[in-house]
Design an enzyme around this catalytic site. Sequence first.
Site, PDB file in Angstrom:
ATOM      1  N   ASP A  32       0.589  -1.836  -0.264  1.00  0.00           N
ATOM      2  CA  ASP A  32      -0.171  -0.514  -0.396  1.00  0.00           C
ATOM      3  C   ASP A  32       0.652   1.508  -0.157  1.00  0.00           C
ATOM      4  O   ASP A  32       1.960   1.279   0.696  1.00  0.00           O
ATOM      5  CB  ASP A  32      -0.285  -0.037   1.048  1.00  0.00           C
ATOM      6  N   HIS A  48     -11.718  -7.450 -12.849  1.00  0.00           N
ATOM      7  CA  HIS A  48     -12.141  -6.640 -12.696  1.00  0.00           C
ATOM      8  C   HIS A  48     -12.865  -6.693 -11.640  1.00  0.00           C
ATOM      9  O   HIS A  48     -14.572  -6.683 -12.297  1.00  0.00           O
ATOM     10  CB  HIS A  48     -11.785  -5.655 -13.061  1.00  0.00           C
ATOM     11  N   HIS A 102     -10.693  -5.294  -3.199  1.00  0.00           N
ATOM     12  CA  HIS A 102      -8.589  -5.556  -2.834  1.00  0.00           C
ATOM     13  C   HIS A 102      -8.575  -5.928  -1.160  1.00  0.00           C
ATOM     14  O   HIS A 102      -9.789  -5.805  -0.285  1.00  0.00           O
ATOM     15  CB  HIS A 102      -7.723  -4.055  -2.911  1.00  0.00           C
TER      16      HIS A 102
HETATM   17  P1  AMP Z   1     -10.027   1.619   0.078  1.00  0.00           P
HETATM   18  O1  AMP Z   1      -9.705   2.330   0.376  1.00  0.00           O
HETATM   19  O2  AMP Z   1     -10.184   0.594   0.874  1.00  0.00           O
HETATM   20  O3  AMP Z   1     -10.359   1.999  -0.722  1.00  0.00           O
HETATM   21  O4  AMP Z   1      -8.285   1.194   0.233  1.00  0.00           O
HETATM   22  C1  AMP Z   1      -7.508   1.925  -0.847  1.00  0.00           C
HETATM   23  C2  AMP Z   1      -6.376   2.013  -1.100  1.00  0.00           C
HETATM   24  O5  AMP Z   1      -5.036   1.720  -1.787  1.00  0.00           O
HETATM   25  C3  AMP Z   1      -5.749   3.059  -0.012  1.00  0.00           C
HETATM   26  O6  AMP Z   1      -5.335   2.150   1.488  1.00  0.00           O
HETATM   27  C4  AMP Z   1      -4.634   3.863  -0.596  1.00  0.00           C
HETATM   28  O7  AMP Z   1      -3.528   3.745   0.223  1.00  0.00           O
HETATM   29  C5  AMP Z   1      -4.039   2.351  -1.305  1.00  0.00           C
HETATM   30  N1  AMP Z   1      -3.800   2.921  -2.321  1.00  0.00           N
HETATM   31  C6  AMP Z   1      -3.987   3.928  -3.397  1.00  0.00           C
HETATM   32  N2  AMP Z   1      -3.500   4.357  -4.529  1.00  0.00           N
HETATM   33  C7  AMP Z   1      -1.896   3.801  -4.586  1.00  0.00           C
HETATM   34  C8  AMP Z   1      -0.972   2.892  -5.423  1.00  0.00           C
HETATM   35  N3  AMP Z   1      -0.920   3.808  -6.373  1.00  0.00           N
HETATM   36  N4  AMP Z   1      -0.756   1.886  -4.781  1.00  0.00           N
HETATM   37  C9  AMP Z   1      -0.717   0.995  -3.747  1.00  0.00           C
HETATM   38  N5  AMP Z   1      -1.870   1.962  -2.707  1.00  0.00           N
HETATM   39  C10 AMP Z   1      -2.956   2.676  -3.128  1.00  0.00           C
END
Ligand code: AMP
Length: 115
Positions: A32, A48, A102
Amino acid sequence: MSADGCLFCAILRGDIPADVVHRADGFLAFRDITPKAPVHVLVIPERHVASLDEVGGLTADERSAMLVFIAEVARREGLVDDGYRVTTNHGPNALQSVFHLHWHVMGGATLSHSM
Ligand code: AMP
């Protein structure tokens, strides 16, 4: 949201860089970008679907393989003995921000009840 414009689909294609820790059997695990724990890995299916609510869009084999993959990632990250947490967010009350299913795999320290 469809796969078009999906951030995690772009990561799967390699269009956006990610710190990949494991990829196998139709799943990807990567760190993350804003970790909420010393170890914070995201696990996604290559196919997806927007969230757990659409998990029926995966085959039965994919659904069961996804759990095995999550456990394998936790094992590879050295989280088994001390423990880890797996969560997923669906929709606004859960503050879902990326609309590709995810799983947050978190560990490496005692986690807060509020995480
Ligand atoms: P959610 O809020 O459950 O949808 O989680 C989305 C997660 O994706 C968050 O914890 C973000 O920090 C993470 N995230 C967003 N963009 C990226 C990225 N480019 N690479 C890795 N993690 C990401």
